[in-house]
Scaffold this active site. Structure first.
Site, PDB file in Angstrom:
ATOM      1  N   ASP B  11     -24.640  13.460 -13.097  1.00  0.00           N
ATOM      2  CA  ASP B  11     -24.134  12.798 -11.894  1.00  0.00           C
ATOM      3  C   ASP B  11     -23.336  11.586 -12.325  1.00  0.00           C
ATOM      4  O   ASP B  11     -23.822  10.748 -13.090  1.00  0.00           O
ATOM      5  CB  ASP B  11     -25.300  12.360 -10.995  1.00  0.00           C
ATOM      6  N   ASP B 130     -25.831  22.781  -0.567  1.00  0.00           N
ATOM      7  CA  ASP B 130     -27.097  22.071  -0.419  1.00  0.00           C
ATOM      8  C   ASP B 130     -27.839  22.707   0.738  1.00  0.00           C
ATOM      9  O   ASP B 130     -27.363  22.698   1.876  1.00  0.00           O
ATOM     10  CB  ASP B 130     -26.848  20.580  -0.123  1.00  0.00           C
TER      11      ASP B 130
END
Lengths: 199, 260
Positions: B11, B130
């Site tokens: 990330d 997601d």
């Protein structure tokens, strides 16, 4: 040594140049016919669709230039498929340097398409110069949905069908996988292509 | 036979790698190129970089670090975060990324997926999803990088999985949000269910805590790759040992030779 990487307009051409840099070999990304003809090695990379890439080569006036090259040439991924007569992908007429038609991989139910990931080779011509220093159980990174027939193959791989992983015809060789993204084994293939005695 | 892929996910925020637990309380982890090179040396099969701030802030990903990563490593990598048009994707791919991954922007405008597939081919186009459990349903969430701005786009995960494939997605990364960050294993039931709806490669994301979780997800959900962050970043699981361990249990993994 002068190395020309043909700018076929597709995505991710820089990766080939970076890989050559890591081997300490300088190259130039180009569409210039004079520069390509004069280079000691020519690489034809390619990502994208066959019809689109052939159009880009035609517009750049490079189709005849590539057909007439005498120095060692290495096609990569779509660059392998373009060496054949035709591709089913967009029903494209290709360079015609190797007989045969590129077809969509016939996968079994449950098998994924694109063929994306690391796979192994079966060397049908184990003494090909590109095989030098490899034991045969290395892994290479593939990303493709279409593939070439195995008649001109020096190495094959399998995903649904058996297909050409490396082909050679005269001074033209090509890999369906991405040597520039295949870690140390891919670096070895590129290094072998740059060896003096390969010609 | 294609090997399964072990994929560390880095990330990225403001050009640095951060790690997240349940997407909150980020802490800085280090230099992108340094970490990318470390994972390449350890035998990671692919890397994913998520610019977690890009999408909610409607920024696109910086390409300077993409170029630096491409210069340094010789394994494939994918870039995600704020890619919302063909031009941005082109900049990222030309900087040396092999694939782009779209998530929230594809929910805003699903045609983006076909535009990218037409321009670069499906093999360059990953769709990140997601997914959260809502009773017996599976629902998609948007802008999950910023919990304060998370959106319910009112879509079932199954329908979205079908639609992204129809539009030209070449790979799907399914992040199971209920499992994410809690390290109790991948959501095998959900991944197995979505696997049966996927003709393209499916990558599992969310929940890895132990080696056994990787074995479970490959054996039971038949996914093509497993993505994880914390267990790799913390050093809790070492990739060479993990791949050896999986190999001993019959999972086909790429084993890198020791340098001669």
């Amino acid at each position: 040594m002068t190395i020309a990487v043909i700018n076929s307009g597709g995505a991710n051409l820089g990766s080939v140049v970076h890989a050559l840099n890591r081997l300490g070999a300088e190259s130039v990304l180009t569409r210039d016919a004079v520069q390509i003809r004069a280079a000691e090695r020519v690489i034809l990379p390619g990502v994208g669709a066959a019809a689109w890439a052939m159009n880009a080569l035609r517009e750049a006036g490079l189709v005849e230039v590539i057909r007439s090259l005498n120095q060692p040439v290495l096609g990569i991924c779509l660059g392998l498929q373009l060496l054949f007569e035709r591709s089913e992908e967009g029903d494209a007429e290709c360079l015609g340097l190797i007989p045969g038609t590129v077809q969509k991989l016939a996968v079994q139910p449950g098998q994924r398409l694109p063929h994306m990931g690391w796979n192994q080779l079966n060397w049908t011509v184990p003494d090909d110069p590109l095989a030098r220093g490899l034991t045969g159980d290395e892994w290479f990174y593939f990303v493709h949905s279409y593939a070439a027939p195995t008649d001109a193959a020096v190495a094959t791989s399998e995903h649904g069908d058996r297909f050409a992983a490396i082909v050679r015809r005269g001074n033209f060789a090509a890999c369906q996988f991405h040597p520039e993204k295949s870690a140390a084994a891919g670096g070895r293939i590129l290094g072998n292509f740059l060896e003096r005695e390969i010609a | 036979m294609v090997a399964v892929r072990i994929i560390p996910c880095l990330d990225v925020r403001d050009g640095r790698v951060v790690k997240g637990v349940r997407f909150r309380n980020h802490r800085e982890m280090g230099d992108i190129v340094e970490l990318a090179a470390r994972y390449r040396d350890e035998g990671a099969d692919e890397l994913v970089f998520y610019d977690i701030t890009a999408s909610p802030q409607r920024r696109s990903v910086e390409v300077t670090w993409v170029e630096k990563v491409a210069e340094a490593i010789d394994i494939p990598f994918c870039v995600a975060g704020g890619i919302r048009d063909v031009d941005t994707a082109r900049a990222v791919l030309h900087a040396g990324a092999d694939k782009v991954s779209v998530n929230s922007p594809a929910l805003e405008r699903p045609e983006l997926i076909s535009e990218l597939a037409d321009a670069f081919g499906s093999q360059c186009v990953v769709v990140g999803i997601d997914s959260i459990r809502d009773g017996s349903a599976l629902r998609v969430r948007q802008y999950t990088g910023d919990p304060d701005n998370m959106v319910d786009p009112r879509r079932d995960t199954e329908h979205w999985v079908e639609e992204v494939q129809r539009l030209g997605a070449g790979e799907i990364v399914l992040n199971c949000m209920d499992a994410d960050g809690v390290r109790t294993g991948y959501d095998l039931e959900q991944l197995g269910h979505i696997r049966r709806l996927s003709r393209v490669p499916l990558i599992a994301s969310g929940g890895a805590g132990r080696e056994q979780h990787f074995l479970d997800v490959f054996e039971q959900a038949d996914v093509d790759g497993a993505l994880a962050a914390t267990v790799f970043h913390s050093g809790q699981i070492a990739i060479p040992a993990l791949k050896r361990w999986l190999g001993e249990r019959g999972v086909v993994t790429r084993q890198e030779k020791k340098k001669q």
